[in-house]
Design a protein around this motif. Sequence first.
Motif: not given
Lengths: 160, 160
Positions: A59-61, A80-81, A90-95, A109-111
């Motif tokens: 939930g962090g930006s 970050y998810l 894991v992070f996304t640009d969906a939020f 993205a899953i690293v």
Amino acid sequence: MTTSAKTAFPGDRELVLTRLIDAPRDKLFRAWTEPKLIKQWFAPLPWTISAVELDLRPGGSSLFVMRDPDGNEFPNPGIYLEVVKNERLVFTDAFTRAWEPSEKPFMTAIVTFEDEGGKTRYTARARHWTVADREAHEKMGFHEGWGQCADQLAALVAKL
Amino acid sequence: MTTSAKTAFPGDRELVLTRLIDAPRDKLFRAWTEPKLIKQWFAPLPWTISAVELDLRPGGSSLFVMRDPDGNEFPNPGIYLEVVKNERLVFTDAFTRAWEPSEKPFMTAIVTFEDEGGKTRYTARARHWTVADREAHEKMGFHEGWGQCADQLAALVAKL
């Protein structure tokens, strides 16, 4: 690698880059999470990273500002998810922040960082909501760009 | 309510339902998270819930199967993004499981439970990626459907 990273996800919506890097997992994780290190490898030269802001928790930006050789800046806000130290990001640009849907969800993205024969198996997956977005990402130069960044990352962690 | 729920999100992409319910927060949270209770209120009658599967943690899957009066079933798979006991639930259909982008990210729901004068302020927000989806959701009967469900929820928690 966790179970969720191993599940079969449609290949036509995913792009994957993987490398065996001669460094321990914790150094790769540092290079992915410390702003002063991120700036040294996260954009394919001659592009650079002009600013990084991270709040490393679900939930962090996250904000990576990329700068092209002419000085034009391209902010990439996301969140970050999942954050598992030395293992997985894991992070996304969906939020744009928790929990505000962005105007265009493009990718997640899953690293992952895994021990492999004394080195680290580094894998970056980009998963998209549509096949068209995966194709666009590939044409934007995913493999070349992330590949060049992986080279820069490997060179950086060799010095840490 | 946490800061993130208070931030201004574009009203043209959000739908909000709020009620003051005469029950403590923990009973409302139970009604939102225990499958046998969910089945008693989560679909606007004569629709029903035929199955519920919940993995209540960030990244955990949620599945609500709705059944219309003719027996047709409509599965709604998603995942939880945030779970704060007795306070807050966030879930979305943008992922079918962690972290697999769905074919169509439609909405993210933020449900909050707050003390207010001995009762509970219950607020459900549905945030969408596009204005068109918010409009479609409104035309599908968001206010009537969620409103009727809120009545069913209030009646249920009065008996707990």
